[in-house]
Design an enzyme around this catalytic site. Structure first.
Site, mmCIF file in Angstrom:
data_model
loop_
_atom_site.group_PDB
_atom_site.id
_atom_site.type_symbol
_atom_site.label_atom_id
_atom_site.label_comp_id
_atom_site.label_asym_id
_atom_site.label_seq_id
_atom_site.Cartn_x
_atom_site.Cartn_y
_atom_site.Cartn_z
ATOM 1 N N SER A 183 6.866 -40.798 6.070
ATOM 2 C CA SER A 183 6.611 -40.405 7.457
ATOM 3 C C SER A 183 5.743 -39.157 7.517
ATOM 4 O O SER A 183 4.804 -39.065 8.321
ATOM 5 C CB SER A 183 7.940 -40.168 8.179
ATOM 6 O OG SER A 183 7.720 -39.740 9.504
ATOM 7 N N ALA B 250 10.609 -37.827 -7.880
ATOM 8 C CA ALA B 250 10.544 -38.291 -9.271
ATOM 9 C C ALA B 250 10.474 -39.799 -9.255
ATOM 10 O O ALA B 250 11.205 -40.461 -8.504
ATOM 11 C CB ALA B 250 11.772 -37.810 -10.039
ATOM 12 N N GLU C 194 0.828 -1.207 0.000
ATOM 13 C CA GLU C 194 0.000 0.000 0.000
ATOM 14 C C GLU C 194 0.865 1.261 0.000
ATOM 15 O O GLU C 194 0.554 2.241 -0.685
ATOM 16 C CB GLU C 194 -0.921 0.001 1.233
ATOM 17 C CG GLU C 194 -1.856 -1.197 1.295
ATOM 18 C CD GLU C 194 -1.293 -2.334 2.145
ATOM 19 O OE1 GLU C 194 -2.064 -2.927 2.918
ATOM 20 O OE2 GLU C 194 -0.076 -2.621 2.034
ATOM 21 N N ARG D 172 13.234 -24.215 -5.304
ATOM 22 C CA ARG D 172 14.057 -23.985 -4.117
ATOM 23 C C ARG D 172 14.163 -22.501 -3.796
ATOM 24 O O ARG D 172 14.139 -22.100 -2.633
ATOM 25 C CB ARG D 172 15.461 -24.561 -4.326
ATOM 26 C CG ARG D 172 15.533 -26.083 -4.309
ATOM 27 C CD ARG D 172 16.952 -26.546 -4.615
ATOM 28 N NE ARG D 172 17.038 -27.994 -4.707
ATOM 29 C CZ ARG D 172 18.120 -28.653 -5.107
ATOM 30 N NH1 ARG D 172 19.212 -27.966 -5.476
ATOM 31 N NH2 ARG D 172 18.126 -29.972 -5.155
ATOM 32 N N LEU E 130 21.602 -28.906 -2.444
ATOM 33 C CA LEU E 130 20.348 -28.253 -2.055
ATOM 34 C C LEU E 130 20.431 -26.728 -2.124
ATOM 35 O O LEU E 130 19.880 -26.022 -1.280
ATOM 36 C CB LEU E 130 19.913 -28.703 -0.650
ATOM 37 C CG LEU E 130 19.683 -30.201 -0.449
ATOM 38 C CD1 LEU E 130 19.160 -30.469 0.950
ATOM 39 C CD2 LEU E 130 18.751 -30.782 -1.492
ATOM 40 N N ARG F 182 21.325 -23.286 -8.259
ATOM 41 C CA ARG F 182 22.407 -23.132 -9.237
ATOM 42 C C ARG F 182 21.880 -22.868 -10.644
ATOM 43 O O ARG F 182 22.446 -22.072 -11.382
ATOM 44 C CB ARG F 182 23.289 -24.402 -9.273
ATOM 45 C CG ARG F 182 23.919 -24.744 -7.943
ATOM 46 C CD ARG F 182 24.852 -25.946 -8.052
ATOM 47 N NE ARG F 182 24.204 -27.154 -8.554
ATOM 48 C CZ ARG F 182 23.458 -27.959 -7.809
ATOM 49 N NH1 ARG F 182 23.240 -27.671 -6.533
ATOM 50 N NH2 ARG F 182 22.911 -29.046 -8.336
ATOM 51 N N SER G 124 19.392 -42.967 -8.220
ATOM 52 C CA SER G 124 18.165 -42.410 -8.819
ATOM 53 C C SER G 124 18.472 -41.476 -9.985
ATOM 54 O O SER G 124 17.604 -40.742 -10.432
ATOM 55 C CB SER G 124 17.372 -41.642 -7.754
ATOM 56 O OG SER G 124 18.146 -40.578 -7.236
ATOM 57 N N CYS H 52 -0.128 0.240 7.743
ATOM 58 C CA CYS H 52 -0.587 0.675 6.419
ATOM 59 C C CYS H 52 -1.974 1.311 6.493
ATOM 60 O O CYS H 52 -2.291 2.207 5.713
ATOM 61 C CB CYS H 52 -0.613 -0.508 5.454
ATOM 62 S SG CYS H 52 1.037 -1.106 5.023
ATOM 63 N N TRP I 49 19.282 -40.575 -13.799
ATOM 64 C CA TRP I 49 18.447 -39.402 -13.625
ATOM 65 C C TRP I 49 17.053 -39.790 -14.069
ATOM 66 O O TRP I 49 16.824 -40.033 -15.244
ATOM 67 C CB TRP I 49 18.959 -38.229 -14.470
ATOM 68 C CG TRP I 49 20.277 -37.689 -14.019
ATOM 69 C CD1 TRP I 49 21.484 -37.928 -14.569
ATOM 70 C CD2 TRP I 49 20.515 -36.797 -12.928
ATOM 71 N NE1 TRP I 49 22.467 -37.239 -13.906
ATOM 72 C CE2 TRP I 49 21.891 -36.535 -12.888
ATOM 73 C CE3 TRP I 49 19.677 -36.207 -11.983
ATOM 74 C CZ2 TRP I 49 22.446 -35.698 -11.920
ATOM 75 C CZ3 TRP I 49 20.240 -35.382 -11.046
ATOM 76 C CH2 TRP I 49 21.607 -35.122 -11.022
#
Length: 347
Positions: free
Chosen positions: A295, A160, A56, A190, A210, A213, A174, A90, A176
């Site tokens: 979990s 995936a 605002e 991310r 993680l 990039r 895994s 505001c 790709w």
């Protein structure tokens, strides 16, 4: 243009502006603001960065001729704040500029606001309309509303899997299953979330960084679930290049960009989410593995599933988690399909 159509049109624009703050304003919500005078936009703004001016204020400051404001309508997707935080209220700023009408999509369920901003505007004689594009506004700020309502981060589970429903081979390999474009998309994700989480096996076998990039944006906080501290310190997860928290059953320890937090036995996941909430982590992208994701699903600690599915088959290996919820969206990412699911009771 009819009043209803006009309100929807300009509120939609406010939400478009709000999206520019994605990945930059947490733990605040994303907010956009549009000011119109005689069906002409005279000012726009959005909350650009946490701790800086709200939408605002930016929109009002963008108006060149302030004499038009007493005959203008202000559109904002979230109730104007009424309290002093990082910035002044505001609602007071709107009142000071004598704007005659304010249209809002969603009430702010932060206890510090919670209708007080709307009441302050009404007490000042301003016409207020609430609920325009309310559903779309809740979806826009689903992280914020989940954080406030459920008192935990918005949890996104990502994995995936192959066409025959495996997320890795028997040796945990895994690479790709997803293609390069899908992996780039994950880097974008991310940059949009407060934190990214993995379990022990993913850290051990994948040695992920993680970070961001293949996209431009901030690195998330890394969250590691390693109950018995099995992970060796030479992994990329412990390179101290970005804030990292390791939840475990053994020790508390803190050093620059690396913190170990000891959790008591029992209800481990619930305690982790409580601690993340206390530390104002509003959203978490969970990137595996299957034990951690299962979990979270079993404990009903999830909000969204993003499932990549390839056309290749492994024949045998580590089974993918069982999808829950309702299908919200589907996209084709080259030779991968992306399915997005939401909780049935989602906002």
């Amino acid at each position: 243009m009819m009043t209803e159509d006009r309100d929807i049109f300009y509120m939609n624009r406010a939400m478009e502006l709000a999206l520019n703050g994605r990945g930059k304003v947490s733990p605040n919500p994303m907010v956009g603001c549009v000011i119109i005078h005689k069906d002409q936009i005279i000012g726009e703004g959005y909350h650009e960065r946490y701790g800086e001016a709200h939408a605002e204020v930016n929109a009002i400051n963008a108006v060149k001729n302030k004499d038009l404001l007493p005959e203008s309508t202000l559109y904002v997707n979230l109730e104007p704040c009424s309290h002093f935080g990082k910035t002044p209220p505001c609602a007071d700023f709107i009142i000071r500029h004598q704007i005659k009408r304010v249209v809002v999509a969603n009430l702010d369920n932060n206890p510090l606001v919670a209708g007080k901003g709307i009441q302050k505007l009404k007490n000042a004689g301003i016409e207020v309309r609430v609920g325009v594009m309310e559903k779309e506004g809740k979806n826009l700020n689903k992280r914020f509303f989940t954080f406030m309502n459920r008192m935990r981060p918005y949890m996104i589970l990502k994995w995936a899997e192959t066409a025959d429903s495996y997320i890795a081979k028997e040796n945990h390999d895994s690479k790709w299953i997803s293609n390069s474009l899908a992996r780039r998309l994950v880097h974008k994700w991310r940059s949009e979330e407060d934190a990214v989480m993995v379990g022990t096996n993913t850290g051990l076998y994948d040695n992920p960084q993680l970070n961001v990039r293949d996209w431009t944006g901030r690195n998330p906080v890394r969250i590691i679930i390693d109950k018995n501290l099995r992970l060796p310190p030479n992994l990329a997860l412990f390179d101290r290049q970005q804030p990292t928290i390791c939840y475990n059953l053994i020790k508390d320890d803190i050093s620059p960009n690396l913190e170990y937090i000891k959790i008591k036995e029992g209800n481990f996941i619930a305690q982790v989410l409580e601690n993340l909430y206390a530390n104002r982590i509003q959203s978490v992208l969970v990137e595996g593995g299957s034990t951690l994701i299962n979990s979270l699903l079993e404990n009903d600690c999830w909000d969204e599933i993003r499932q990549f599915r390839s056309y290749q088959c492994f024949g045998k290996g580590i089974k993918a988690p069982q999808v829950k919820g309702i299908l919200f969206d589907k996209e084709v990412i080259q030779d991968n399909d992306l399915f997005i699911y939401r909780r049935e009771d989602s906002l």
